[in-house]
Design an enzyme around this catalytic site. Structure first.
Site, short mmCIF file in Angstrom:
data_model
loop_
_atom_site.label_atom_id
_atom_site.label_comp_id
_atom_site.label_asym_id
_atom_site.label_seq_id
_atom_site.Cartn_x
_atom_site.Cartn_y
_atom_site.Cartn_z
N GLU A 148 46.22 63.85 25.77
CA GLU A 148 45.26 63.31 24.80
C GLU A 148 45.42 63.99 23.44
O GLU A 148 45.25 63.36 22.40
CB GLU A 148 43.82 63.51 25.31
CG GLU A 148 43.44 62.64 26.49
CD GLU A 148 43.88 63.21 27.84
OE1 GLU A 148 44.53 64.28 27.86
OE2 GLU A 148 43.57 62.58 28.87
N HIS A 175 34.02 63.62 35.54
CA HIS A 175 34.28 62.18 35.34
C HIS A 175 32.99 61.39 35.18
O HIS A 175 33.00 60.17 35.30
CB HIS A 175 35.04 61.58 36.52
CG HIS A 175 36.36 62.18 36.80
ND1 HIS A 175 36.54 63.18 37.72
CD2 HIS A 175 37.58 61.94 36.27
CE1 HIS A 175 37.83 63.51 37.75
NE2 HIS A 175 38.47 62.78 36.88
#
Lengths: 78, 343
Positions: free
Chosen positions: B69, B138
């Site tokens: 990322e 998550h």
């Protein structure tokens, strides 16, 4: 004339059951042949169900209901 | 999206399809728009929001990236600063830790550092929320984390109509926009299915103005303010309270930055009672900001102390019963109102 919308036998591989995750057309509305009407999820993959004919939609399997290949999920009245 | 379309006027879309449709429309119109991220290509995004794009636009404009990322969000900032309009996906907002320098020191601040001479027109789309036992890395919302830092717009749609309009507005915006979509609203069954998010959505292109809240339900007795999945909890609570004779107004913030404080204040001025519902953490967050926005403006309109139904200040539990215990829901909102009235 009434046409059933069934889960196509070749929509996914194997004989796992699926779940209707979304109806993309309102109950009672007019749809055209080939319109995308619903999504079915099988093992985290989504499959599309199209209208096999034109007509007024009557839903018989709602969201979150379990379906198998060949299950009738709605009818279309022309 | 994909190969089929629905021509019926009553066509509904999931948020996933609405995001993809808005993106496809802007990509057809503007060659500088492109998409980048993990599994956004042939797979169509793990949350379905880039489905069909790779088929139509190919690998140059819908680019699968390595799991870095830091690299690909940094690359998007560079591309945006040099005239492109990237849409980049941070698959789970929880992963922001590794790439936050690219997000808040580069994406958010480059325009300011350059004295306004550099635009950074990019969309950072990212999934939020839990409820399906995916663990504490998550399942967070982290709305306030992004809304807190100056330099980025932040939007959080609760339904497909708003998602399409906000996505179109975000792509066309010359500022960086963080587009936070809740997994349970995507229409992907394994993430939980919120039927209320799949709504009638026009095929033609349109925008929903960033920075404008919506009144999702009108009422006179109580204001519920929320965003994303919380709006649907509020609408259920409003129905229950309606059966008790309580007339509930529900405000859907839709945008956190800019924040539409006027709509919230106008609603509370009418009802005199405020409960904020937020799946992000309780402390230092959206719920506190909304309450402060009301009381620093006018305390005389309040008939009761404001309350909040937010996520407790704990990591998200993995165990299903523990996670469900911690999540906001309609019953907790109804209880909060009853407590408000009993004091």
């Amino acid at each position: 004339m009434s046409t059933a919308i069934t889960v196509p036998e070749d929509l996914w591989e194997g004989d796992n059951e699926g779940v209707i995750t979304a109806w993309l057309v309102e109950e009672g509305s007019q749809v055209n042949q080939g319109d995308l009407v619903a999504e079915v999820m099988v093992e985290k993959a989504q499959y599309e169900i199209e209208a096999p004919a034109a007509g007024t939609l009557t839903i018989t399997k709602q969201e979150d209901e379990v379906v198998a290949k060949g299950t009738t999920i709605a009818s279309l009245d022309a | 999206m994909t190969t089929t379309s629905t021509t019926s006027s009553s066509r509904k879309l999931t948020i996933a399809r609405a995001m993809a449709e808005a993106t496809a429309h802007e990509m057809r119109k503007d060659p500088s728009v492109f998409v980048m991220g993990e599994d956004v290509g042939p797979l169509g995004g793990v949350f379905g929001n880039t489905r069909g794009l790779h088929d139509e636009f190919g690998s140059e404009r819908v680019r699968d990236t390595p799991i870095s990322e830091t690299a690909f969000i940094g690359a998007a900032v560079g591309a945006a600063s040099d005239g492109m309009r990237p849409i980049v996906e941070l698959m789970f907002v929880d992963f922001f830790g590794v790439c936050m320098d690219a997000i808040y020191n580069m994406m958010a601040k480059n325009t300011y550092f350059a004295g306004g001479n550099v635009k950074v027109p990019m969309v950072l789309m990212t999934s939020t929320g839990g409820g399906y036992s995916d663990g504490g890395q998550h399942s967070q919302c982290l709305y306030a984390t992004f809304a807190h830092l100056p330099g980025m717009k932040v939007v959080v749609p609760s339904n497909a109509y708003d998602a399409k309009g906000l996505m179109t507005a975000a792509i066309r915006d010359d500022n960086p926009v963080v587009f936070m979509y809740h997994k349970s609203l995507q229409g992907m069954g394994w993430l939980g299915t919120e039927k209320g998010a799949t709504v009638a959505t026009p095929e033609e292109s349109y925008t929903v103005e960033i920075g404008k809240a919506a009144v999702a339900r009108q009422g006179r007795d109580l204001t519920l303010v929320s965003l994303g999945a919380g709006v649907h909890h509020c609408l259920r609570a409003a129905k229950t309270l309606g059966e008790e004779g309580v007339d509930v107004e529900v405000v859907d913030l839709r945008s956190l930055v800019p924040l539409d404080r006027e709509t919230v204040r106008a609603s509370v001025a009418k009802t005199g009672r405020l409960i904020v519902v937020d799946e992000d953490y309780h402390s230092y967050g959206v719920s506190g900001e909304i309450i402060a926005s009301v009381v620093e403006h006018d305390t005389t309109c309040l008939k009761a102390a404001p309350r909040r139904v937010a996520y407790p200040d704990i990591p998200i539990p993995f165990a299903p019963t523990m996670e469900q215990w911690a999540l906001p829901n309609a019953d907790k909102i109804v209880d909060a109102f009853h407590q408000m009235m009993s004091n």
